[in-house]
Structure formats: structure tokens, C-alpha cells
Motif scaffolding. Structure first.
Motif, PDB file in Angstrom:
ATOM      1  N   GLY A   9       2.276  -5.431   9.843  1.00 22.42           N
ATOM      2  CA  GLY A   9       1.604  -6.317  10.823  1.00 22.42           C
ATOM      3  C   GLY A   9       2.062  -7.720  10.792  1.00 22.42           C
ATOM      4  O   GLY A   9       2.313  -8.259   9.833  1.00 22.42           O
ATOM      5  N   SER A  10       1.713  -8.315  12.022  1.00 26.70           N
ATOM      6  CA  SER A  10       1.900  -9.759  12.304  1.00 26.70           C
ATOM      7  C   SER A  10       0.576 -10.546  12.373  1.00 26.70           C
ATOM      8  O   SER A  10       0.427 -11.259  13.400  1.00 26.70           O
ATOM      9  N   GLY A  11      -0.423  -9.989  12.043  1.00 27.84           N
ATOM     10  CA  GLY A  11      -1.942 -10.565  12.219  1.00 27.84           C
ATOM     11  C   GLY A  11      -1.945 -11.971  11.806  1.00 27.84           C
ATOM     12  O   GLY A  11      -1.329 -12.377  10.662  1.00 27.84           O
ATOM     13  N   SER A  12      -2.556 -12.858  12.612  1.00 28.54           N
ATOM     14  CA  SER A  12      -2.754 -14.229  12.371  1.00 28.54           C
ATOM     15  C   SER A  12      -3.742 -14.450  11.059  1.00 28.54           C
ATOM     16  O   SER A  12      -4.653 -13.667  10.866  1.00 28.54           O
ATOM     17  N   GLN A  17      -6.993 -11.347  10.595  1.00 30.66           N
ATOM     18  CA  GLN A  17      -6.741 -10.805   9.189  1.00 30.66           C
ATOM     19  C   GLN A  17      -8.000 -10.225   8.639  1.00 30.66           C
ATOM     20  O   GLN A  17      -8.019  -9.121   8.046  1.00 30.66           O
ATOM     21  N   GLU A  18      -8.902 -11.134   8.584  1.00 29.00           N
ATOM     22  CA  GLU A  18     -10.243 -10.823   7.944  1.00 29.00           C
ATOM     23  C   GLU A  18     -10.718  -9.408   8.701  1.00 29.00           C
ATOM     24  O   GLU A  18     -11.412  -8.521   7.996  1.00 29.00           O
ATOM     25  N   VAL A  19     -10.907  -9.643  10.027  1.00 32.03           N
ATOM     26  CA  VAL A  19     -11.594  -8.582  10.584  1.00 32.03           C
ATOM     27  C   VAL A  19     -10.655  -7.212  10.347  1.00 32.03           C
ATOM     28  O   VAL A  19     -11.464  -6.211  10.365  1.00 32.03           O
ATOM     29  N   PHE A  20      -9.531  -7.144  10.632  1.00 31.38           N
ATOM     30  CA  PHE A  20      -8.502  -6.069  10.182  1.00 31.38           C
ATOM     31  C   PHE A  20      -8.741  -5.580   8.679  1.00 31.38           C
ATOM     32  O   PHE A  20      -9.016  -4.321   8.469  1.00 31.38           O
ATOM     33  N   ASN A  21      -8.890  -6.587   7.825  1.00 38.05           N
ATOM     34  CA  ASN A  21      -9.119  -5.735   6.469  1.00 38.05           C
ATOM     35  C   ASN A  21     -10.509  -5.423   6.358  1.00 38.05           C
ATOM     36  O   ASN A  21     -10.714  -4.274   5.298  1.00 38.05           O
ATOM     37  N   PRO A  32     -12.366   8.601   2.269  1.00 38.44           N
ATOM     38  CA  PRO A  32     -11.940   8.387   0.792  1.00 38.44           C
ATOM     39  C   PRO A  32     -10.388   9.050   0.339  1.00 38.44           C
ATOM     40  O   PRO A  32      -9.937   8.711  -0.600  1.00 38.44           O
ATOM     41  N   ASN A  33     -10.076  10.016   1.089  1.00 44.75           N
ATOM     42  CA  ASN A  33      -8.789  10.570   0.781  1.00 44.75           C
ATOM     43  C   ASN A  33      -7.491   9.909   1.439  1.00 44.75           C
ATOM     44  O   ASN A  33      -6.670  10.273   1.189  1.00 44.75           O
ATOM     45  N   ILE A  34      -7.624   8.991   2.224  1.00 45.02           N
ATOM     46  CA  ILE A  34      -6.840   8.310   2.956  1.00 45.02           C
ATOM     47  C   ILE A  34      -6.598   6.926   2.339  1.00 45.02           C
ATOM     48  O   ILE A  34      -7.679   6.057   2.496  1.00 45.02           O
ATOM     49  N   THR A  35      -5.666   6.295   1.769  1.00 42.76           N
ATOM     50  CA  THR A  35      -5.427   4.664   1.481  1.00 42.76           C
ATOM     51  C   THR A  35      -4.274   4.132   2.566  1.00 42.76           C
ATOM     52  O   THR A  35      -3.446   4.930   3.140  1.00 42.76           O
ATOM     53  N   VAL A  36      -4.609   3.163   2.955  1.00 40.50           N
ATOM     54  CA  VAL A  36      -3.914   2.183   3.798  1.00 40.50           C
ATOM     55  C   VAL A  36      -3.359   1.056   3.085  1.00 40.50           C
ATOM     56  O   VAL A  36      -4.154   0.386   2.483  1.00 40.50           O
ATOM     57  N   LYS A  37      -2.083   0.935   3.017  1.00 37.96           N
ATOM     58  CA  LYS A  37      -1.243   0.041   2.480  1.00 37.96           C
ATOM     59  C   LYS A  37      -0.904  -1.028   3.632  1.00 37.96           C
ATOM     60  O   LYS A  37       0.136  -0.780   4.380  1.00 37.96           O
ATOM     61  N   ASP A  38      -1.495  -2.050   3.616  1.00 36.48           N
ATOM     62  CA  ASP A  38      -1.174  -2.967   4.698  1.00 36.48           C
ATOM     63  C   ASP A  38      -0.206  -3.978   4.034  1.00 36.48           C
ATOM     64  O   ASP A  38      -0.586  -4.762   2.904  1.00 36.48           O
ATOM     65  N   SER A  39       0.903  -4.419   4.805  1.00 38.34           N
ATOM     66  CA  SER A  39       1.868  -5.443   4.414  1.00 38.34           C
ATOM     67  C   SER A  39       1.860  -6.423   5.423  1.00 38.34           C
ATOM     68  O   SER A  39       2.711  -6.626   6.202  1.00 38.34           O
ATOM     69  N   PRO A  40       0.887  -7.529   5.582  1.00 39.05           N
ATOM     70  CA  PRO A  40       0.973  -8.222   6.608  1.00 39.05           C
ATOM     71  C   PRO A  40       1.890  -9.377   6.490  1.00 39.05           C
ATOM     72  O   PRO A  40       2.077 -10.197   7.490  1.00 39.05           O
ATOM     73  N   ALA A  41       2.213  -9.709   5.107  1.00 33.95           N
ATOM     74  CA  ALA A  41       3.302 -10.661   5.166  1.00 33.95           C
ATOM     75  C   ALA A  41       4.876 -10.133   4.817  1.00 33.95           C
ATOM     76  O   ALA A  41       5.459 -10.798   4.262  1.00 33.95           O
ATOM     77  N   TYR A  62       2.585   0.066  13.235  1.00 35.73           N
ATOM     78  CA  TYR A  62       3.078  -1.293  13.406  1.00 35.73           C
ATOM     79  C   TYR A  62       2.428  -2.202  14.411  1.00 35.73           C
ATOM     80  O   TYR A  62       1.909  -1.624  15.506  1.00 35.73           O
ATOM     81  N   ARG A  63       1.921  -3.316  13.620  1.00 39.59           N
ATOM     82  CA  ARG A  63       1.079  -4.108  14.607  1.00 39.59           C
ATOM     83  C   ARG A  63       1.731  -5.257  14.888  1.00 39.59           C
ATOM     84  O   ARG A  63       2.398  -5.925  14.072  1.00 39.59           O
ATOM     85  N   ASP A  64       1.939  -5.941  16.330  1.00 37.41           N
ATOM     86  CA  ASP A  64       3.000  -6.840  16.521  1.00 37.41           C
ATOM     87  C   ASP A  64       2.282  -7.442  17.808  1.00 37.41           C
ATOM     88  O   ASP A  64       1.468  -7.012  18.235  1.00 37.41           O
ATOM     89  N   THR A  65       2.793  -8.541  18.133  1.00 35.67           N
ATOM     90  CA  THR A  65       2.292  -9.109  19.410  1.00 35.67           C
ATOM     91  C   THR A  65       2.585  -8.333  20.637  1.00 35.67           C
ATOM     92  O   THR A  65       3.724  -7.559  20.573  1.00 35.67           O
ATOM     93  N   SER A  66       2.001  -8.458  21.639  1.00 36.56           N
ATOM     94  CA  SER A  66       2.244  -7.481  22.790  1.00 36.56           C
ATOM     95  C   SER A  66       3.792  -7.735  23.332  1.00 36.56           C
ATOM     96  O   SER A  66       4.340  -7.000  23.943  1.00 36.56           O
ATOM     97  N   ASP A  67       4.124  -9.105  23.263  1.00 35.72           N
ATOM     98  CA  ASP A  67       5.566  -9.216  23.735  1.00 35.72           C
ATOM     99  C   ASP A  67       6.756  -8.466  22.954  1.00 35.72           C
ATOM    100  O   ASP A  67       7.467  -7.849  23.484  1.00 35.72           O
TER     101      ASP A  67
END
Length: 77
Positions: A9-12, A17-21, A32-41, A62-67
Motif C-alpha cells: 500500500g501507499s497509504g499516507s 494508515q491508522e484507520v487501515f490498521n 482468526p484463521n486469516i493473517t494480513v501482512k501489510d507492507s506500507p513502506a 494492492y492499494r495505491d492512488t487512484s491515478d
């Protein structure tokens, strides 16, 4: 069984980022059987994702800007 979902992701930093987390924490609590591995940096750019997609190493989400995301979609990447 256990499942891991990878997210690039490219969250600000800050509020977005706090809300996404918080959303990820709620999701993992509900599933509980699903883990999300977030790599914002990961320095995600449209070219980074395209290269990974073509090599078969793209993330599940994949999270990115709309452009950037729109340009990838329009080009068929």
C-alpha cells in the motif's frame, strides 16, 4: 487452515494508515484463521507492482492512488 493475505500500500502516514490498521485488526479478529501482512513502506509505485505482477510475485491486495491504479488498469497491467 491458516491463510495469509499480503497487502502492498501507499497509504499516507497518520490518519489514513491508522484507520487501515484498525480495519485490519478488526478483520483479523473476525477471521482468526486469516493473517494480513501489510507492507506500507515498500515504496510501492505503479512500476513496482507491474514488475511484480509480471514476475508472479505481486501481493494479493494492492492499494495505491487512484491515478496509479487507474493507469495500471487502463494499460492492462
Amino acid at each position: 487452515s491458516s491463510v495469509t493475505i499480503t497487502v502492498w500500500g501507499s497509504g499516507s502516514p497518520g490518519g489514513e494508515q491508522e484507520v487501515f490498521n484498525q480495519t485490519l485488526a478488526s478483520f483479523e479478529q473476525a477471521y482468526p484463521n486469516i493473517t494480513v501482512k501489510d507492507s506500507p513502506a515498500i515504496n510501492v509505485a505503479s512500476t513496482t507492482f507491474t514488475t511484480a505482477a509480471h514476475s508472479g510475485t505481486a501481493p494479493d491486495v494492492y492499494r495505491d492512488t487512484s491515478d496509479n491504479a487507474g493507469a495500471n488498469f487502463a494499460s492492462g497491467s
